[in-house]
Design an enzyme around this catalytic site. Structure first.
Site, PDB file in Angstrom:
ATOM      1  N   GLY A 133       0.796  -1.216   0.000  1.00 10.82           N
ATOM      2  CA  GLY A 133       0.000   0.000   0.000  1.00 10.82           C
ATOM      3  C   GLY A 133       0.829   1.266   0.000  1.00 10.82           C
ATOM      4  O   GLY A 133       2.040   1.242   0.217  1.00 10.82           O
ATOM      5  N   ARG A 196       0.177  -5.281  -4.818  1.00  7.74           N
ATOM      6  CA  ARG A 196       0.268  -6.438  -3.932  1.00  7.74           C
ATOM      7  C   ARG A 196       0.214  -7.697  -4.793  1.00  7.74           C
ATOM      8  O   ARG A 196      -0.259  -7.683  -5.905  1.00  7.74           O
ATOM      9  CB  ARG A 196      -0.872  -6.443  -2.918  1.00  7.74           C
ATOM     10  CG  ARG A 196      -0.779  -5.340  -1.872  1.00  7.74           C
ATOM     11  CD  ARG A 196      -1.879  -5.499  -0.819  1.00  7.74           C
ATOM     12  NE  ARG A 196      -1.706  -4.571   0.285  1.00  7.74           N
ATOM     13  CZ  ARG A 196      -2.234  -3.363   0.350  1.00  7.74           C
ATOM     14  NH1 ARG A 196      -2.963  -2.932  -0.666  1.00  7.74           N
ATOM     15  NH2 ARG A 196      -2.039  -2.590   1.391  1.00  7.74           N
ATOM     16  N   GLY A 224       3.119  -9.278   4.672  1.00  8.91           N
ATOM     17  CA  GLY A 224       3.191 -10.101   3.471  1.00  8.91           C
ATOM     18  C   GLY A 224       4.365  -9.729   2.587  1.00  8.91           C
ATOM     19  O   GLY A 224       5.176 -10.580   2.206  1.00  8.91           O
ATOM     20  N   ASP A 253       0.871   2.209   9.349  1.00  3.99           N
ATOM     21  CA  ASP A 253       0.255   1.843  10.631  1.00  3.99           C
ATOM     22  C   ASP A 253       1.249   1.898  11.785  1.00  3.99           C
ATOM     23  O   ASP A 253       0.853   1.790  12.944  1.00  3.99           O
ATOM     24  CB  ASP A 253      -0.334   0.427  10.571  1.00  3.99           C
ATOM     25  CG  ASP A 253      -1.504   0.326   9.609  1.00  3.99           C
ATOM     26  OD1 ASP A 253      -1.996   1.382   9.174  1.00  3.99           O
ATOM     27  OD2 ASP A 253      -1.920  -0.806   9.303  1.00  3.99           O
ATOM     28  N   MET A 296      -6.713   4.234   9.817  1.00  2.65           N
ATOM     29  CA  MET A 296      -5.977   3.022   9.454  1.00  2.65           C
ATOM     30  C   MET A 296      -5.385   2.352  10.697  1.00  2.65           C
ATOM     31  O   MET A 296      -5.090   3.012  11.688  1.00  2.65           O
ATOM     32  CB  MET A 296      -4.872   3.357   8.458  1.00  2.65           C
ATOM     33  CG  MET A 296      -5.393   3.676   7.071  1.00  2.65           C
ATOM     34  SD  MET A 296      -4.064   4.120   5.935  1.00  2.65           S
ATOM     35  CE  MET A 296      -3.565   5.684   6.635  1.00  2.65           C
ATOM     36  N   ARG A 298      -4.711  -2.025  10.895  1.00  2.00           N
ATOM     37  CA  ARG A 298      -5.258  -3.383  10.834  1.00  2.00           C
ATOM     38  C   ARG A 298      -5.043  -4.123  12.138  1.00  2.00           C
ATOM     39  O   ARG A 298      -5.973  -4.699  12.703  1.00  2.00           O
ATOM     40  CB  ARG A 298      -4.610  -4.179   9.696  1.00  2.00           C
ATOM     41  CG  ARG A 298      -5.112  -3.864   8.312  1.00  2.00           C
ATOM     42  CD  ARG A 298      -4.476  -4.802   7.289  1.00  2.00           C
ATOM     43  NE  ARG A 298      -4.757  -6.194   7.574  1.00  2.00           N
ATOM     44  CZ  ARG A 298      -5.812  -6.867   7.103  1.00  2.00           C
ATOM     45  NH1 ARG A 298      -6.680  -6.259   6.328  1.00  2.00           N
ATOM     46  NH2 ARG A 298      -5.974  -8.130   7.419  1.00  2.00           N
ATOM     47  N   TYR A 410      -7.717   7.103   2.323  1.00  2.00           N
ATOM     48  CA  TYR A 410      -6.928   7.385   1.126  1.00  2.00           C
ATOM     49  C   TYR A 410      -6.409   8.819   1.108  1.00  2.00           C
ATOM     50  O   TYR A 410      -5.379   9.103   0.489  1.00  2.00           O
ATOM     51  CB  TYR A 410      -7.757   7.088  -0.121  1.00  2.00           C
ATOM     52  CG  TYR A 410      -8.089   5.615  -0.221  1.00  2.00           C
ATOM     53  CD1 TYR A 410      -7.099   4.691  -0.542  1.00  2.00           C
ATOM     54  CD2 TYR A 410      -9.363   5.143   0.061  1.00  2.00           C
ATOM     55  CE1 TYR A 410      -7.389   3.342  -0.598  1.00  2.00           C
ATOM     56  CE2 TYR A 410      -9.658   3.789   0.006  1.00  2.00           C
ATOM     57  CZ  TYR A 410      -8.652   2.890  -0.319  1.00  2.00           C
ATOM     58  OH  TYR A 410      -8.933   1.540  -0.357  1.00  2.00           O
ATOM     59  N   ILE A 412      -5.239  10.228   3.794  1.00  2.00           N
ATOM     60  CA  ILE A 412      -4.101  10.210   4.707  1.00  2.00           C
ATOM     61  C   ILE A 412      -2.880   9.569   4.071  1.00  2.00           C
ATOM     62  O   ILE A 412      -1.766  10.085   4.165  1.00  2.00           O
ATOM     63  CB  ILE A 412      -4.484   9.467   6.004  1.00  2.00           C
ATOM     64  CG1 ILE A 412      -5.433  10.324   6.839  1.00  2.00           C
ATOM     65  CG2 ILE A 412      -3.243   9.101   6.814  1.00  2.00           C
ATOM     66  CD1 ILE A 412      -5.960   9.634   8.073  1.00  2.00           C
TER      67      ILE A 412
END
Length: 489
Positions: A133, A196, A224, A253, A296, A298, A410, A412
């Site tokens: 991202g 990704r 990932g 994050d 944001m 996760r 989006y 941010i």
């Protein structure tokens, strides 16, 4: 092993462990008023940093550092970093003897230029790739990698890999130079494009070998693409290729472990203020108004936490590290009702990973994964908005009520880095360049306790940086918002 000095327990007031804590603190304070305090050694465990010489048996330095001949640098004693320069992982200790001392101290190699390099700048071919991202500062890092390699070390063959890992084998690389990247730091996103998925290890390393890249700088995002960087490093090592791999993790994050923070995080917190201010205005301008903002995060709630502390307009902050519930005594609905009665409005901040176990899922949704293999999160903000309206219609059917839901995700992550992050990105990029030119590989450059270090890539890939809900910062959040702990009795 090396030795670090630690306070001798015998130098503390005798019997202090069995005294009243307040008396103990006073005695320790009185003791430290003395002019001298003796220490005893504690061993240091220095984390092993991979070097190309480990599998390139005949590898020799390519020469002295070009900074010796750079007109803007005047290397003197102490300018070049040596193997004995280390950064301690932990720097805060309790000297009272009340808490057990660690058996050893973990340390990492300090980042910075070495007096010899292991790549000839004339034959060095560097590749830069962005994955996952978006994040504020990506273009700054790319720019500074190019400028640093070009101006500090004289490297002229620098390439950008388009569209993430898949770009190694699916498209031609883009040749980069200082003139091309000159204004990139003023732009959000990544000029190199990102994606990704598309991770085919064999094809990626084949392409690295085929194109004669001998330095690879990766900017992965979540776990990932970080695991992908580890696999690339391991495959390059298995093939015994003279290719240095440096990684600059870019998750907005701030969930990267070991390092102080990831780049782009401070910009994200700053931009989140605009959403919180708008939510407060909307809530304050309505009868029984609630401003709901999803930020944001996760697996960690750092952006929500720091934005809450910075704003002071937030009434409740929900993060993935803490559970919450809606109904019954001590629940979210009861708390918001009290706030609406007291103030007439409320602002609620929720991180995207919070409350995912509360949202009903279909069987298909339970199995749905994104391109990186993560469970696809449902929109906790939209779900909360719906639940809030149902609650109010049920308990207050004839009263006005408004929920304004704002999702600035989006906005941010797509903005250019602010001044603080731009400076940080420059230091990260230059640290990575110094390390890879010195022959180190499979490492992450980043600050530990404010000092830049080289950390083994595998260690960072396995580490997490979750919000510690037992520390002072989370207590500060609760004292600012006065929110409940959501622990059912």
């Amino acid at each position: 092993m090396a030795n670090l000095l630690q306070p001798e327990a015998t130098n503390l007031p005798a019997g202090s462990d069995n005294q009243n804590p307040r008396h103990q603190q006073q005695e320790v304070h009185d003791h430290f008023d003395d002019d001298a305090f003796s220490f005893s050694p504690i061993p240091i465990t220095l984390q092993k940093l991979p070097h190309l010489s480990e599998y390139q048996q005949d590898l020799q330095p390519a020469g002295s550092n070009p900074l010796d001949r750079n007109p803007f640098f005047h290397p003197s004693d102490g300018f070049y970093i040596t193997p004995s320069d280390v950064i301690l992982r932990r720097i805060v200790y309790h000297l009272s003897g009340t808490f057990p001392s660690p058996s050893h101290h973990l340390a990492y190699h300090r980042a910075g230029p070495r007096n010899h390099i292991f790549f000839d700048p004339c034959t060095t071919r560097a590749a830069i790739v962005t994955c996952g991202g978006l994040c504020p500062g990506m273009n700054t890092v790319i720019r500074e990698l190019v400028i640093g390699l070009w101006d500090l070390y004289g490297v002229r063959q620098i390439y950008g890999i388009k569209a993430g890992y898949r770009g190694f084998y699916s498209t031609d690389p883009v040749e980069l130079n200082p003139k091309l990247v000159h204004n990139w730091h003023k732009r959000g996103g990544t000029v190199l494009e990102t994606s990704r998925g598309g991770f085919d290890l064999t094809r990626i390393v084949d392409a690295i070998e085929h194109r004669s890249f001998n330095q690879v700088c990766c900017l992965p995002s979540g776990d990932g693409t970080m695991r992908g960087a580890v696999k690339i490093f391991e495959e390059i090592s298995r093939r015994k290729l003279k290719v240095g791999v440096a990684v600059l993790p870019k998750t907005v994050d701030n969930d990267v472990g070991i390092i102080d923070r990831s780049f782009g995080f401070q910009t994200a917190v700053e931009m989140a203020q605009q959403a919180l201010h708008a939510a407060h205005v909307e809530a304050e301008s309505a009868a029984n108004g609630i401003g709901l903002v999803k930020l944001m995060g996760r697996s960690t709630g750092h952006i929500a936490l720091h934005a809450t502390l910075s704003s002071r307009d937030v009434d409740c902050c929900l993060i993935p590290e803490t559970e919450f519930y809606l109904e019954d005594e001590g629940g979210l609905f009861e708390f918001l009702e009290q706030r609406l009665k007291k103030n007439g409005h409320a602002v609620l901040v929720v991180a995207e990973g919070a409350g995912q176990d509360l949202i009903p899922r279909s069987d298909a949704q339970k199995e749905e994964r994104d391109e990186s293999g993560h469970l696809v999160f449902l929109d906790v903000g939209a779900w909360l908005k719906s639940e809030l309206k149902k609650w109010w219609d049920r308990d207050h059917p004839h009263e006005l009520f408004t929920v304004k839901y704002i999702d600035p995700t989006y906005m941010i992550r797509a903005v250019p880095a602010n001044a603080t992050d731009n400076l940080y990105c420059t230091l990260l990029a230059h640290s990575a360049i110094h390390g890879v030119m010195a022959g180190y590989t499979g490492f992450v450059s980043g600050p530990i306790n404010g000092n830049y270090a080289y950390i083994p890539l595998r260690d960072v890939a396995q580490a997490k940086n979750e919000v510690d809900t037992k520390d002072h910062k989370w207590a500060w959040v609760r004292s600012v918002t006065n929110q409940p702990d959501f622990v059912k009795s």
